[in-house]
Design a protein around this motif. Structure first.
Motif, PDB file in Angstrom:
ATOM      1  N   GLU A 163      -4.255   7.145  -2.322  1.00 42.23           N
ATOM      2  CA  GLU A 163      -3.968   5.877  -1.648  1.00 42.23           C
ATOM      3  C   GLU A 163      -4.193   4.749  -2.635  1.00 42.23           C
ATOM      4  O   GLU A 163      -5.228   4.700  -3.309  1.00 42.23           O
ATOM      5  CB  GLU A 163      -4.854   5.695  -0.424  1.00 42.23           C
ATOM      6  N   THR A 184       0.836  -1.201   0.000  1.00 39.02           N
ATOM      7  CA  THR A 184       0.000   0.000   0.000  1.00 39.02           C
ATOM      8  C   THR A 184       0.872   1.252   0.000  1.00 39.02           C
ATOM      9  O   THR A 184       1.862   1.321   0.732  1.00 39.02           O
ATOM     10  CB  THR A 184      -0.929   0.025   1.231  1.00 39.02           C
ATOM     11  N   LYS A 227      -4.358  14.084  -2.006  1.00 43.34           N
ATOM     12  CA  LYS A 227      -4.301  12.786  -1.326  1.00 43.34           C
ATOM     13  C   LYS A 227      -4.481  11.663  -2.343  1.00 43.34           C
ATOM     14  O   LYS A 227      -5.319  11.746  -3.243  1.00 43.34           O
ATOM     15  CB  LYS A 227      -5.393  12.677  -0.258  1.00 43.34           C
ATOM     16  N   LYS A 252       0.567   5.533   0.243  1.00 40.76           N
ATOM     17  CA  LYS A 252      -0.191   6.764   0.457  1.00 40.76           C
ATOM     18  C   LYS A 252       0.713   7.935   0.083  1.00 40.76           C
ATOM     19  O   LYS A 252       1.900   7.932   0.407  1.00 40.76           O
ATOM     20  CB  LYS A 252      -0.630   6.888   1.916  1.00 40.76           C
TER      21      LYS A 252
END
Length: 309
Positions: free
Chosen positions: A182, A147, A180, A149
């Motif tokens: 993700e 993952t 932002k 971000k």
């Protein structure tokens, strides 16, 4: 150099692939260990932590699809596995993948080998001015996850990394700020799945030779489709859109609803016979390069070919 009864320091470390090309180089590393552990049947059990400073690494995908670091992985199983942790302080990675180049600087990271062959990794870094935070559990058989971000991204810096065909050729000159983002990658066997979401602000693009600007929206995507919620303007006229975009169809396929009020077609459509304002609620479906538009048009005021409507 021996620094204490439980630590040694090593300077000027270099690692090479089988072709003699440098994979990584570090100015200094400190190895922390238990003296009794390293004297056991499995010496690596005695190493608890390796702290690496100022490492520079080159991760390169070769023409045959393999990566240079794969030269370091033994195909033979061994019980002599490291179960400690590697900490990276101030690292830089140069990545060449799919004929594209990028880098991540100022890396602070840790790699935990306690569940080897799975490696639990986490860290932070900077890529093209964007701050990045990452974590994952990779390396073993079964489910691998990774993952990322990020924040303060300039969208135009990352367009080259999108799969071919995701952006239709009718759309170009894309810019915008992504405050932002993700994204998660999951690998199960040979299958790879993606999911992610991103916010977009101050976006702009040229679509069918018309400049669209002040784009603001939210995208929620997987490897197959994206859900989009957008607001944008063209020639000073604002419109709203939401819906689904299929991504696994070659040319993206739309299923979108677009709404605009007090829309003046004459500001966008050249050589049109209509002047005035309309409200439009449109359902757009089909491939991006040949969509079908089913619209409900309400004429508020206007003229067509000299007649009032």
């Amino acid at each position: 150099a021996v620094e204490s009864s439980h630590a040694v320091g090593v300077r000027d470390i270099a690692i090479y692939d089988k072709q003699g090309e440098e994979i990584a180089k570090a100015d200094y590393a400190q190895v922390e260990f238990s003296l009794f552990g390293v004297l056991s049947d499995n010496p690596l059990d005695g190493i608890s932590e390796i702290n690496v400073n100022d490492i520079r690494a080159n991760i390169i995908q070769r023409e045959d699809g393999s990566f240079n670091f794969e030269d370091l992985i033994s195909e033979e199983k061994s019980n002599n596995n490291f179960k400690g942790r590697i900490n990276i302080n101030n690292g830089d990675i140069m990545l060449h993948y799919d004929n594209k180049d990028t880098s991540v600087e100022n890396i602070q990271a840790s790699l935990d080998f306690k569940s080897f062959p799975f490696i639990d990794l986490k860290g932070t870094g900077v890529n093209q001015g964007a701050e990045i935070e990452f974590h994952g559990n990779v390396g073993g058989e079964g489910e691998n996850t990774f993952t990322v971000k990020a924040k303060d991204i300039h969208a135009e810096n990352y367009l080259q990394f999108l799969p071919v065909g995701i952006i239709p050729e009718e759309v170009h000159d894309i810019k915008g700020e992504i405050p932002k983002l993700e994204a998660t990658l999951v690998k199960i066997g040979e299958d790879i799945y993606y999911s992610g979401k991103a916010e977009l602000e101050n976006g702009e693009a040229v679509i069918y030779d018309k400049k669209v600007e002040n784009i603001k929206g939210l995208f929620v995507a997987s490897e197959n489709q994206a859900m989009a919620f957008l607001r944008a303007s063209c020639a000073g006229q604002e419109a709203y859109a939401h819906g689904r975009i299929l991504l696994n169809t070659g040319v993206p396929v739309l299923n979108m609803v677009v709404e605009t009020k007090d829309f003046e077609p004459a500001k966008i459509l050249e050589n049109g016979d209509f002047s005035g304002k309309v409200n439009v609620l449109a359902h757009i479906t089909g491939p991006f390069n040949n969509p079908v538009i089913d619209a409900d048009v309400n004429v508020k005021e206007g003229m067509a070919e000299g007649y009032s409507l």
